[in-house]
Design a protein around this motif. Sequence first.
Motif, PDB file in Angstrom:
ATOM      1  N   THR A  14      42.668 -13.687   1.975  1.00  0.00           N
ATOM      2  CA  THR A  14      41.306 -13.530   1.293  1.00  0.00           C
ATOM      3  C   THR A  14      41.488 -11.963   1.132  1.00  0.00           C
ATOM      4  O   THR A  14      41.567 -10.989   1.900  1.00  0.00           O
ATOM      5  N   VAL A  15      41.025 -11.673  -0.266  1.00  0.00           N
ATOM      6  CA  VAL A  15      41.012 -10.296  -0.801  1.00  0.00           C
ATOM      7  C   VAL A  15      39.707  -9.605  -0.595  1.00  0.00           C
ATOM      8  O   VAL A  15      38.654 -10.090  -1.163  1.00  0.00           O
ATOM      9  N   GLN A  37      44.607 -16.468   5.866  1.00  0.00           N
ATOM     10  CA  GLN A  37      44.038 -17.390   6.595  1.00  0.00           C
ATOM     11  C   GLN A  37      44.919 -18.268   7.606  1.00  0.00           C
ATOM     12  O   GLN A  37      44.383 -18.933   8.300  1.00  0.00           O
ATOM     13  N   VAL A  38      46.421 -17.975   7.665  1.00  0.00           N
ATOM     14  CA  VAL A  38      47.123 -18.736   8.429  1.00  0.00           C
ATOM     15  C   VAL A  38      47.310 -17.831   9.730  1.00  0.00           C
ATOM     16  O   VAL A  38      46.871 -18.396  11.039  1.00  0.00           O
ATOM     17  N   CYS A  39      47.497 -16.661   9.653  1.00  0.00           N
ATOM     18  CA  CYS A  39      47.520 -15.816  10.823  1.00  0.00           C
ATOM     19  C   CYS A  39      46.186 -15.383  11.316  1.00  0.00           C
ATOM     20  O   CYS A  39      46.229 -15.120  12.632  1.00  0.00           O
ATOM     21  N   LYS A  40      45.310 -15.506  10.514  1.00  0.00           N
ATOM     22  CA  LYS A  40      43.911 -15.096  10.919  1.00  0.00           C
ATOM     23  C   LYS A  40      43.824 -13.629  11.383  1.00  0.00           C
ATOM     24  O   LYS A  40      43.136 -13.500  12.547  1.00  0.00           O
ATOM     25  N   CYS A  51      35.444 -16.884  11.426  1.00  0.00           N
ATOM     26  CA  CYS A  51      35.523 -16.534  12.985  1.00  0.00           C
ATOM     27  C   CYS A  51      37.074 -16.454  13.293  1.00  0.00           C
ATOM     28  O   CYS A  51      37.896 -17.056  12.983  1.00  0.00           O
ATOM     29  N   GLN A  52      37.427 -15.172  13.945  1.00  0.00           N
ATOM     30  CA  GLN A  52      38.837 -14.899  14.361  1.00  0.00           C
ATOM     31  C   GLN A  52      39.187 -15.399  15.562  1.00  0.00           C
ATOM     32  O   GLN A  52      40.414 -15.544  15.988  1.00  0.00           O
ATOM     33  N   GLU A  53      38.169 -15.884  16.378  1.00  0.00           N
ATOM     34  CA  GLU A  53      38.404 -16.352  17.835  1.00  0.00           C
ATOM     35  C   GLU A  53      38.774 -17.602  18.067  1.00  0.00           C
ATOM     36  O   GLU A  53      39.750 -18.108  18.973  1.00  0.00           O
ATOM     37  N   SER A  54      38.412 -18.690  17.303  1.00  0.00           N
ATOM     38  CA  SER A  54      38.537 -20.129  17.357  1.00  0.00           C
ATOM     39  C   SER A  54      38.371 -20.527  18.833  1.00  0.00           C
ATOM     40  O   SER A  54      39.051 -21.476  19.180  1.00  0.00           O
TER      41      SER A  54
END
Length: 731
Positions: A124-125, A98-101, A18-21
């Motif tokens: 993630t590729v 994964q850090v910047c999402k 999920c990109q929202e968190s």
Amino acid sequence: MSAHTQTVEKGQNTTLLCQESYVCSGTDEAIFECDECRSLQCQRCEEELHQPERLRNHERTRIRPGHVPYCDSCKGANGNIMHASMTGSRQIAAVRCQVCKINLCVECQKRTHAGGNRRKHPVTVYHAGKAQEQEEEEGMDEDTKRRKMTEKVVSFLLVDETEEIQVRNEEDFIKKLDCSPDQHLKVVSIFGNTGDGKSHTLNHTFFYGREVFKTSPAQESCTVGVWAAYDPVRKVVVIDTEGLLGATVNLSQRTRLLLKVLAISDLVIYRTRADRLHNDLFKFLGDASEAYLKHFTKELKATTARCGLDVPLSTLGPGVIIFHETVYTKLLGSDHPSEVPEKLIQDRFRKLSCFPEAFSSIHYKGTRTYNPPTDFSGLRRAVEQQLENNTTRSPRQPGVIYKALKALSDRFSGEIPDDQMAHSSFFPDEYFTCSSVCLSCGCGCKKSMNHAKEGVPHESKSRCRYSHQYDNRVYTCKACYERGMEVSVVPKTSASTDSPWLGLAKYAWSGYVIECPNCGVVYRSRQYWFGNQDPVNTVVRTEIEHVWPGTDGFLKDNNNAAQRLLDGMNFMAQSVSELSLGPTKAVTSWLTDQIAPAYWRPNSQILSCKKCNTPFKDNDTKHHCRACGEGFCDGCSSKTRPVPERGWGPAPVRVCDNCYDNRGIQLDVAELPSDEEGGTLIARKVGEAVQNTLGAVVTAMDIPLGEFCSVLMGFFFCLKMFLFSKNKTCY
């Protein structure tokens, strides 16, 4: 739904997070992609984010396996296109930081996450093959894309030739279609004679010539039953049907199956290769319209209510496109350019008196094939134009389509009688109405098939006739009917207030009883010595009702009165030891009152001895004084003397002590017995001869039950006939 993708480097996380968190802190697996939020969202974040009314209409897509999102950096914070991608098209993401999402395409990854940042920002590729495939699709033209979308489409058997649905449930139906359960679809079906190329037409109209539906040059029909496939380009369920005029068994059932398909369709293509339009085409559509309005409209409404469907099933029939292919003749309307073909078709329907009112529209599309292959482009455009019109038929979810087909199959199923009989209609009523026939008059039920499963009774168009075999008369209370109520009554052996013992005794003496729940007992068949009237038109009304197979007979209590008596005697035999002499005395007391002289006090009113006032117990015997008619105990009525003034003659009879002491006093003229008393006195004299008959019930039970009942019934009958003959001279 899983959203895993393959990775290039070993050990890298390949799950779309999920990109929202917003709720999950970015740890849950992404389920949706929202174009307007520009993010991947898990289940919990998607629900919370779109609760406000202004965000509910966001366009959200469920993530499928192998899903690759677009690059977030290309669009920029304000959605502006950045860096070298100035073509205005969004780039497919290659990796996810994964850090910047965020998702990054190859160019953005090189620009922002190269060098030292690559070690600090694990990524993630995404599946490189998938990204490459989507990039290739960007360069395809529209027709090539559509053709590629149909490459994996296959058809499946939806309903077999016996009208049995071959899909287990709603989920199985969606799985075989290979579409989303939330996708809104329309249904297109095809009809026509066998050998006219229906399957070939569907393959070229919807699937670019691929053999999704099987075709064959053999003489036998290659389509048996109903087959379905999903067109992902036009978002429609395409249905292929078995041809008319084929050499098949169960022709009636297969013809009925066509109408079920027509009922769930939004658009029907009638395919014909005849050089001229035959009357059979117009007759088929006219009969289908009539049967649809008569049988299917109400069932579709009921299905909507019964299944609680969010999208109501349209009760207006589908649109029709007549696809006419000729070789040697001109197309319809070619000789009259000023008249549109649809106008000529309507005129043809009117001449045949079979105008199809149920269909929302009827269009004509013709093509003349000078040299094969057939040109289907005109039909394809006409179909697409009709599918875009949602005025009368709206798209709905595949689950709704399945429920409608299942409901129609459950209702209109089963064998059709007289399968080989020639019908004047393509869809006669026998295909859709109940096959039950009245046993008395032979009239059929007018309700739809399988209506009994819902508790709906049979009903006929015509009135029934009386049959002695079934005694199909129904009694209704006349007094209630005149007050505006219709209360059914049934002749019974005893009233509801009578005990089993007393009821059977009354039945043997006074005949059957008709009791109304509102008016009480309104009739006894042998209530009077003679002159008993028939209950019909005096206390009850009669109606003749149909006798349907499997239903109980009419006037059951009257028909099996003898059996009721035998059952009652069984009850008596079982309870006589428990109840002792109580029931016997109750019956004896009632019988005594029936034949007592008019001046006697009824047993029910004698509670204590007239002289000593001693209360009578259950087992005490009540004695009537023949002179005064009052009730006394045994001690107060032990004397006897002649009572000729009461009609007892010179023989001594039981009298009370007071009447014995006052035996010299003569009765007044007003107290002398009347003719009526004389008649009842004769009855009493005969009754005294058998006074102890009912007192011997326990002994009688040793006799076979059937023989005892016969003797008992014969005794009552002979007694009453004797009293009737004696009393007859008194009138």
